[in-house]
Design an enzyme around this catalytic site. Structure first.
Site, PDB file in Angstrom:
ATOM      1  N   LYS A  28      69.568  71.029  81.565  1.00 25.53           N
ATOM      2  CA  LYS A  28      70.633  70.029  81.647  1.00 25.53           C
ATOM      3  C   LYS A  28      70.104  68.766  82.319  1.00 25.53           C
ATOM      4  O   LYS A  28      69.589  68.815  83.442  1.00 25.53           O
ATOM      5  CB  LYS A  28      71.835  70.567  82.424  1.00 25.53           C
ATOM      6  CG  LYS A  28      72.635  71.599  81.665  1.00 25.53           C
ATOM      7  CD  LYS A  28      73.837  72.087  82.449  1.00 25.53           C
ATOM      8  CE  LYS A  28      74.988  71.116  82.363  1.00 25.53           C
ATOM      9  NZ  LYS A  28      76.211  71.673  83.002  1.00 25.53           N
ATOM     10  N   ILE A  29      70.239  67.666  81.615  1.00 24.99           N
ATOM     11  CA  ILE A  29      69.723  66.377  82.071  1.00 24.99           C
ATOM     12  C   ILE A  29      70.891  65.392  82.145  1.00 24.99           C
ATOM     13  O   ILE A  29      71.686  65.303  81.198  1.00 24.99           O
ATOM     14  CB  ILE A  29      68.675  65.822  81.082  1.00 24.99           C
ATOM     15  CG1 ILE A  29      67.541  66.832  80.844  1.00 24.99           C
ATOM     16  CG2 ILE A  29      68.152  64.476  81.539  1.00 24.99           C
ATOM     17  CD1 ILE A  29      66.543  66.938  81.939  1.00 24.99           C
TER      18      ILE A  29
END
Length: 219
Positions: free
Chosen positions: A88-89
């Site tokens: 997750k960015i």
């Protein structure tokens, strides 16, 4: 539409996985903190419970640090589960740089905290595997969260964009229905909402009626 569970509560994941409905898991630092257990301990058990994409979030702000952190997460994941890891960015310029670099190495990414179709489009262009528009938070701020999903799905379908849309920040079962009607790829849903999806007063009434009638049958 695939159904992910949005939690790091291992008891909830174990129970709902036993229903045969889960396609993946999304977590975040807040959810992991609530578990009261170490990061590594929690994710190792999640991989054992659900055979599907598991989103794990980086906390760095600079692209190089995000990439380093992502690779550390991958390295700590057992080899047989690495195909399921999605990093997750956050949706920032630095996040886009990290997504581009990680995607080139075949590492799945989930760009999170998306609140506009422009952001979703940029994340897809950078190579994101998934984008996560947060509809509940938009609703909380007086906007139509599902309108954003409609815009993103229109754009992605227009250009055959392969990035999958995860409808996130779901507040109630109607959000799930609307996401499915709009053709969203995935909804990531809190455990309490999944439980509500099983309920209908007519189902409960029907069960009670059948039990009452069965009690009258001679055994």
């Amino acid at each position: 539409m695939k159904l992910f569970i949005d939690t790091a509560d291992l008891n909830e994941i174990k129970e709902l996985a036993s229903w045969g409905i889960l396609d993946g898991v999304t977590t975040n630092p807040t959810l992991l903190a609530k578990s009261g257990r170490s990061f590594q301990e929690v994710i190792d058990e999640i991989f054992d419970l659900v055979d599907g994409p598991i989103s794990l979030e980086v906390l760095s702000e600079k692209a190089d640090d995000m990439i380093k952190e992502a690779k550390q997460i991958i390295s700590k994941t057992p080899q047989k589960y690495r195909k399921n890891v999605a990093i997750k960015i956050p949706m920032t310029p630095e996040g886009l740089k990290a997504v581009k670099a990680l995607s080139k190495e075949g590492i799945k990414t989930n760009v999170t905290l998306i609140f506009s179709a422009n952001q979703a489009l940029l994340a897809a262009k950078a190579g994101a595997t998934f984008v996560s528009p947060f509809i509940g938070r938009l609703d909380d701020n007086g906007q139509e969260g599902m309108q954003l999903i409609e815009e993103i799905m229109d754009i992605f379908c227009n250009y055959d964009i392969e990035t999958e849309v995860i409808v996130a920040s779901i507040r109630h079962p109607i959000h799930v229905i609307e996401a499915a009607r709009l053709g969203a790829d995935i909804a990531t849903v809190p455990p309490d909402v999944i439980r509500k999806m099983t309920k209908h007063p007519l189902t409960d009434a029907g069960i009670q009626s059948f039990l009452k009638d069965w009690a009258k049958v001679k055994k």
